[in-house]
Motif scaffolding. Structure first.
Motif, PDB file in Angstrom:
ATOM      1  N   LEU A   8       0.709  -1.280   0.259  1.00 39.32           N
ATOM      2  CA  LEU A   8       0.105  -0.241   0.112  1.00 39.32           C
ATOM      3  C   LEU A   8       0.949   1.525   0.153  1.00 39.32           C
ATOM      4  CD1 LEU A   8      -2.612  -1.108   2.682  1.00 39.32           C
ATOM      5  CD2 LEU A   8      -2.965  -1.272   0.225  1.00 39.32           C
ATOM      6  N   ARG A   9       0.258   2.574  -0.082  1.00 36.95           N
ATOM      7  CA  ARG A   9       1.227   3.673  -0.014  1.00 36.95           C
ATOM      8  C   ARG A   9       1.690   3.501   1.023  1.00 36.95           C
ATOM      9  NH1 ARG A   9      -3.366   8.313  -1.964  1.00 36.95           N
ATOM     10  NH2 ARG A   9      -3.916   7.624   0.752  1.00 36.95           N
ATOM     11  N   SER A  10       1.357   3.543   2.578  1.00 35.71           N
ATOM     12  CA  SER A  10       2.387   3.282   3.384  1.00 35.71           C
ATOM     13  C   SER A  10       3.788   2.570   3.348  1.00 35.71           C
ATOM     14  CB  SER A  10       1.286   2.893   4.582  1.00 35.71           C
ATOM     15  OG  SER A  10       1.257   1.353   4.450  1.00 35.71           O
ATOM     16  N   HIS A  11       3.094   1.461   2.340  1.00 38.10           N
ATOM     17  CA  HIS A  11       4.351   0.617   2.854  1.00 38.10           C
ATOM     18  C   HIS A  11       5.806   1.256   1.885  1.00 38.10           C
ATOM     19  CE1 HIS A  11       1.430  -2.932   3.579  1.00 38.10           C
ATOM     20  NE2 HIS A  11       2.207  -2.673   5.057  1.00 38.10           N
ATOM     21  N   SER A  24       1.553   9.882  -3.074  1.00 32.97           N
ATOM     22  CA  SER A  24       0.108  10.530  -3.622  1.00 32.97           C
ATOM     23  C   SER A  24       0.515  11.487  -4.831  1.00 32.97           C
ATOM     24  CB  SER A  24      -0.593  10.642  -2.945  1.00 32.97           C
ATOM     25  OG  SER A  24      -0.986   9.830  -2.535  1.00 32.97           O
ATOM     26  N   ASP A  25       1.698  12.393  -4.722  1.00 32.73           N
ATOM     27  CA  ASP A  25       2.041  13.011  -5.118  1.00 32.73           C
ATOM     28  C   ASP A  25       2.927  13.083  -6.411  1.00 32.73           C
ATOM     29  OD1 ASP A  25       0.722  15.261  -3.787  1.00 32.73           O
ATOM     30  OD2 ASP A  25       2.598  15.930  -2.595  1.00 32.73           O
ATOM     31  N   TYR A  26       3.676  12.046  -6.156  1.00 35.25           N
ATOM     32  CA  TYR A  26       4.973  11.059  -7.233  1.00 35.25           C
ATOM     33  C   TYR A  26       3.670  10.451  -7.974  1.00 35.25           C
ATOM     34  CZ  TYR A  26       8.908  11.848  -4.681  1.00 35.25           C
ATOM     35  OH  TYR A  26       9.974  12.680  -3.888  1.00 35.25           O
ATOM     36  N   LEU A  27       2.727   9.840  -7.878  1.00 34.19           N
ATOM     37  CA  LEU A  27       1.693   9.327  -9.199  1.00 34.19           C
ATOM     38  C   LEU A  27       0.765  10.140  -9.353  1.00 34.19           C
ATOM     39  CD1 LEU A  27       0.230   6.717  -6.562  1.00 34.19           C
ATOM     40  CD2 LEU A  27       0.989   6.738  -8.538  1.00 34.19           C
ATOM     41  N   LEU A  28       1.104  10.935  -9.094  1.00 35.04           N
ATOM     42  CA  LEU A  28      -0.100  12.764  -9.627  1.00 35.04           C
ATOM     43  C   LEU A  28       1.067  13.526 -10.877  1.00 35.04           C
ATOM     44  CD1 LEU A  28      -2.244  14.440  -7.217  1.00 35.04           C
ATOM     45  CD2 LEU A  28      -2.870  13.273  -9.289  1.00 35.04           C
ATOM     46  N   LEU A  48      -7.955  -1.139  -4.676  1.00 36.68           N
ATOM     47  CA  LEU A  48      -8.778  -1.432  -3.505  1.00 36.68           C
ATOM     48  C   LEU A  48     -10.053  -0.829  -3.545  1.00 36.68           C
ATOM     49  CD1 LEU A  48      -6.755  -1.621  -0.348  1.00 36.68           C
ATOM     50  CD2 LEU A  48      -6.989  -2.861  -1.911  1.00 36.68           C
ATOM     51  N   ASP A  49     -11.049  -1.641  -4.327  1.00 38.16           N
ATOM     52  CA  ASP A  49     -12.481  -1.144  -4.373  1.00 38.16           C
ATOM     53  C   ASP A  49     -13.245  -2.326  -3.027  1.00 38.16           C
ATOM     54  OD1 ASP A  49     -14.928  -0.469  -5.121  1.00 38.16           O
ATOM     55  OD2 ASP A  49     -14.495  -0.651  -6.947  1.00 38.16           O
ATOM     56  N   LYS A  67      -8.107   3.124  -3.336  1.00 41.18           N
ATOM     57  CA  LYS A  67      -6.810   3.464  -2.578  1.00 41.18           C
ATOM     58  C   LYS A  67      -5.966   2.276  -3.759  1.00 41.18           C
ATOM     59  CE  LYS A  67      -7.868   3.985   1.935  1.00 41.18           C
ATOM     60  NZ  LYS A  67      -7.527   2.993   3.881  1.00 41.18           N
ATOM     61  N   PRO A  68      -4.894   2.908  -4.358  1.00 40.67           N
ATOM     62  CA  PRO A  68      -3.807   2.781  -5.242  1.00 40.67           C
ATOM     63  C   PRO A  68      -3.199   1.416  -4.314  1.00 40.67           C
ATOM     64  CG  PRO A  68      -2.519   4.528  -4.597  1.00 40.67           C
ATOM     65  CD  PRO A  68      -4.268   3.948  -3.981  1.00 40.67           C
ATOM     66  N   PHE A  69      -2.252   0.079  -5.077  1.00 35.99           N
ATOM     67  CA  PHE A  69      -1.820  -1.259  -3.935  1.00 35.99           C
ATOM     68  C   PHE A  69      -0.894  -1.352  -5.561  1.00 35.99           C
ATOM     69  CE2 PHE A  69      -5.203  -3.981  -5.527  1.00 35.99           C
ATOM     70  CZ  PHE A  69      -4.391  -4.586  -6.106  1.00 35.99           C
ATOM     71  N   TRP A  70       0.392  -2.359  -4.856  1.00 31.24           N
ATOM     72  CA  TRP A  70       1.602  -2.465  -5.767  1.00 31.24           C
ATOM     73  C   TRP A  70       1.700  -3.973  -5.463  1.00 31.24           C
ATOM     74  CZ3 TRP A  70       0.764   2.083  -4.425  1.00 31.24           C
ATOM     75  CH2 TRP A  70       1.180   3.268  -4.720  1.00 31.24           C
TER      76      TRP A  70
END
Length: 100
Positions: A8-11, A24-28, A48-49, A67-70
C-alpha cells in the motif's frame, strides 16, 4: 491476487523514505505533463475497491477515492526509481529512514 500480499502507499512510503502523501504526489506528477512524466513511478497494480466482487479493480477501472496498491515484486522498481530522483524534504526535518 490476494489483497493481503500487496504493498500500500504506506509501505511504498517506508521503502523510499517519504510520507504517504508524497507517494500520492509522485503518482500525480508521473502523469503526462507532470514533473516525472519522463521518469514515472511504477504504476499501481490495481486499486482497492470494497464494492468490487474481487475487492479490487485494475488501473483502467480506477475512479476517485480508491486506494492504489502494488504487487510485492515492484518494491525493487520503487527503490530503483528512488535512486534516480532527488528526494526533497522540508528544511529542518530529520532524515527519513529508508527501508532497504
Amino acid at each position: 491476487m490476494n489483497p493481503l500480499t500487496v504493498l500500500l502507499r504506506s509501505h511504498i512510503a517506508a521503502i523510499i523514505g517519504v510520507s504517504d502523501r508524497t507517494v500520492s504526489d509522485y503518482l500525480l506528477q508521473s502523469k503526462p505533463g507532470g514533473r516525472y512524466e519522463h521518469n514515472p513511478v511504477p504504476a499501481p497494480t490495481g486499486y482497492l475497491d470494497a464494492t468490487a466482487p474481487r475487492g479490487w479493480v485494475p488501473p483502467e477501472q480506477c475512479r476517485p477515492g480508491l486506494k492504489p496498491f502494488w504487487a510485492p515484486e515492484l518494491a525493487s522498481a520503487w527503490r530503483a526509481w528512488r535512486d534516480t530522483v532527488p528526494i526533497r524534504r522540508r528544511a529542518g526535518a530529520p532524515p527519513a529512514r529508508r527501508v532497504a
